[in-house]
Design a protein around this motif. Structure first.
Motif, mmCIF file in Angstrom:
data_model
loop_
_atom_site.group_PDB
_atom_site.id
_atom_site.type_symbol
_atom_site.label_atom_id
_atom_site.label_comp_id
_atom_site.label_asym_id
_atom_site.label_seq_id
_atom_site.Cartn_x
_atom_site.Cartn_y
_atom_site.Cartn_z
ATOM 1 N N GLY A 135 1.045 -1.060 0.398
ATOM 2 C CA GLY A 135 0.105 -0.663 0.244
ATOM 3 C C GLY A 135 0.557 1.320 0.301
ATOM 4 N N ASP A 136 0.130 1.990 -0.883
ATOM 5 C CA ASP A 136 1.068 3.533 -0.735
ATOM 6 C C ASP A 136 1.142 4.398 0.438
ATOM 7 O OD1 ASP A 136 0.801 3.166 -3.568
ATOM 8 O OD2 ASP A 136 -0.468 4.556 -4.349
ATOM 9 N N ASP A 137 -0.013 4.614 0.920
ATOM 10 C CA ASP A 137 0.614 4.493 2.754
ATOM 11 C C ASP A 137 0.905 3.725 3.765
ATOM 12 O OD1 ASP A 137 -1.279 2.183 2.602
ATOM 13 O OD2 ASP A 137 -2.785 3.368 3.744
ATOM 14 N N VAL A 138 1.752 3.311 3.449
ATOM 15 C CA VAL A 138 2.235 1.916 3.874
ATOM 16 C C VAL A 138 4.096 3.004 4.531
ATOM 17 C CG1 VAL A 138 4.118 0.367 4.836
ATOM 18 C CG2 VAL A 138 1.969 -0.260 3.578
ATOM 19 N N ARG A 139 4.846 3.558 5.708
ATOM 20 C CA ARG A 139 5.697 4.460 6.439
ATOM 21 C C ARG A 139 6.319 3.324 6.546
ATOM 22 N NH1 ARG A 139 4.727 6.424 11.907
ATOM 23 N NH2 ARG A 139 3.774 4.704 11.478
ATOM 24 N N PHE A 140 7.916 3.358 5.833
ATOM 25 C CA PHE A 140 9.231 2.866 6.455
ATOM 26 C C PHE A 140 9.886 2.892 6.733
ATOM 27 C CE2 PHE A 140 9.416 3.490 2.036
ATOM 28 C CZ PHE A 140 11.242 3.828 2.132
ATOM 29 N N ILE A 141 10.831 2.137 7.969
ATOM 30 C CA ILE A 141 12.206 2.796 8.196
ATOM 31 C C ILE A 141 13.068 2.042 6.955
ATOM 32 C CG2 ILE A 141 13.198 2.531 10.681
ATOM 33 C CD1 ILE A 141 11.191 2.034 12.529
ATOM 34 N N PRO A 142 13.935 2.822 6.632
ATOM 35 C CA PRO A 142 15.003 2.403 6.353
ATOM 36 C C PRO A 142 16.076 1.703 7.171
ATOM 37 C CG PRO A 142 14.906 4.224 5.760
ATOM 38 C CD PRO A 142 14.012 4.034 6.904
ATOM 39 N N GLY A 143 17.592 1.083 6.460
ATOM 40 C CA GLY A 143 18.849 0.598 7.154
ATOM 41 C C GLY A 143 19.065 2.169 7.649
ATOM 42 N N HIS A 144 19.323 2.873 6.758
ATOM 43 C CA HIS A 144 19.896 4.140 6.707
ATOM 44 C C HIS A 144 18.774 5.418 6.147
ATOM 45 C CE1 HIS A 144 23.876 1.820 7.423
ATOM 46 N NE2 HIS A 144 22.809 1.011 6.688
ATOM 47 N N GLY A 145 18.963 6.432 7.326
ATOM 48 C CA GLY A 145 18.567 7.711 6.314
ATOM 49 C C GLY A 145 17.017 8.210 7.079
ATOM 50 N N SER A 201 10.137 7.218 4.779
ATOM 51 C CA SER A 201 9.392 7.352 3.933
ATOM 52 C C SER A 201 7.849 6.548 3.470
ATOM 53 C CB SER A 201 9.800 7.374 2.235
ATOM 54 O OG SER A 201 9.790 7.629 1.156
ATOM 55 N N THR A 202 7.452 6.771 2.641
ATOM 56 C CA THR A 202 6.255 6.144 2.386
ATOM 57 C C THR A 202 6.594 4.800 1.189
ATOM 58 O OG1 THR A 202 4.997 7.223 1.448
ATOM 59 C CG2 THR A 202 5.031 7.363 3.579
ATOM 60 N N PHE A 203 6.022 4.229 1.179
ATOM 61 C CA PHE A 203 5.554 3.470 -0.261
ATOM 62 C C PHE A 203 4.900 3.927 -2.153
ATOM 63 C CE2 PHE A 203 5.972 -0.748 1.860
ATOM 64 C CZ PHE A 203 7.649 -0.922 2.069
ATOM 65 N N GLU A 217 5.404 7.272 -1.718
ATOM 66 C CA GLU A 217 6.163 8.350 -1.941
ATOM 67 C C GLU A 217 7.339 7.688 -3.201
ATOM 68 O OE1 GLU A 217 8.157 12.382 -2.478
ATOM 69 O OE2 GLU A 217 5.916 11.588 -1.612
ATOM 70 N N GLU A 218 7.794 7.043 -2.862
ATOM 71 C CA GLU A 218 9.225 5.985 -3.717
ATOM 72 C C GLU A 218 8.060 5.431 -4.971
ATOM 73 O OE1 GLU A 218 11.734 6.650 -1.995
ATOM 74 O OE2 GLU A 218 11.031 7.510 -0.675
ATOM 75 N N ARG A 219 7.079 5.203 -4.798
ATOM 76 C CA ARG A 219 6.469 4.674 -6.792
ATOM 77 C C ARG A 219 6.187 6.049 -7.327
ATOM 78 N NH1 ARG A 219 1.182 1.929 -6.371
ATOM 79 N NH2 ARG A 219 1.556 1.944 -8.280
ATOM 80 N N ARG A 220 6.227 7.237 -6.932
ATOM 81 C CA ARG A 220 6.350 7.987 -7.618
ATOM 82 C C ARG A 220 7.269 8.928 -7.907
ATOM 83 N NH1 ARG A 220 1.673 8.857 -4.185
ATOM 84 N NH2 ARG A 220 3.051 10.474 -2.320
ATOM 85 N N THR A 221 8.355 9.057 -6.987
ATOM 86 C CA THR A 221 9.609 9.675 -6.773
ATOM 87 C C THR A 221 10.899 8.969 -7.336
ATOM 88 O OG1 THR A 221 9.916 10.048 -4.763
ATOM 89 C CG2 THR A 221 8.204 11.624 -6.306
#
Length: 214
Positions: A184-194, A197-199, A201-205
């Motif tokens: 889902g686009d509304d899923v927030r994620f914690i990356p390993g660094h930095g 964001s949300t899925f 946002e990454e799908r868009r940009t």
């Protein structure tokens, strides 16, 4: 309800994450790469009961302090997928290369696979197998909170490196598009660094894996 605290550790500023259940105060630490004293200070300072260590993958900046933390609290280690065992076996070599004096090899108590779950307190995390950055990388997802801990699979505006042993760019792209974005686009994620964001946002940009990239 799931609560979390991101604690950047090691010179690589890796996002070690403490997850805990606010009803039972049981906690799990994801990717304790180093600076274990900081992690212990937070857990004890919040009055949490450590339940287990969870690993997305076995690169030293994510797994270097696994043995120290698990031993300190007398808890089990769960993850990553068995395909990352060779990275665990290489920790002594990684230790010399990167100067991680604290790092020790360890045994995981449970390898994780697609469709597994891990739990602590009243919290259940779903496991998604997302190879590419490493061959045994997994992601943890809390459906109720729409929150994922994705390790080094995906970042804000970028993706994980694939030039390490057994990394594969095409496999990584497939993991993101076929296993993560459908959550889902509304899923927030914690990356390993930095930053998070949300899925969506990454799908868009995202210039590596966005919808406009083919």
């Amino acid at each position: 309800m799931l609560q979390y605290k991101i604690i950047p550790v090691t010179p690589f500023q890796q996002n070690c994450t403490v997850f805990w259940c606010d009803e039972t105060k049981q906690a799990a630490v994801v990717d304790p790469g180093g600076d274990v004293e900081q992690v212990i200070a937070f857990i004890d300072g919040q009055g949490l009961t450590m339940a287990k260590v969870l690993l997305t993958h076995a690169h030293i900046d994510h797994a270097g302090a696994t043995k120290a933390l698990a031993t300190h609290y007398g808890v089990n280690v769960e993850g990553p997928h068995q395909e990352d065992k060779f990275w665990i076996d290489l920790i002594p070599m990684q230790k010399e290369r990167f100067g991680f004096a604290h790092a020790e090899a360890f045994d995981t108590d449970r390898w994780l696979n697609q469709g597994d779950t891990v739990s602590f307190g009243n919290i259940e995390l779903e496991v998604y197998f997302c190879p590419g950055h490493t061959p045994g990388h997994v992601v943890f997802y809390h459906r109720e909170s729409k929150l994922a801990q994705v390790g080094d699979v995906l970042f804000r505006g970028s993706i994980g490196r694939t030039d390490f042993p057994k990394g594969d760019h095409a496999t990584l792209i497939s993991s993101i598009r076929n296993n993560l974005f459908p959550l889902g686009d509304d899923v927030r994620f914690i990356p390993g660094h930095g930053p998070m964001s949300t899925f969506g946002e990454e799908r868009r940009t995202n210039p590596f894996v966005g919808d406009g990239v083919r």
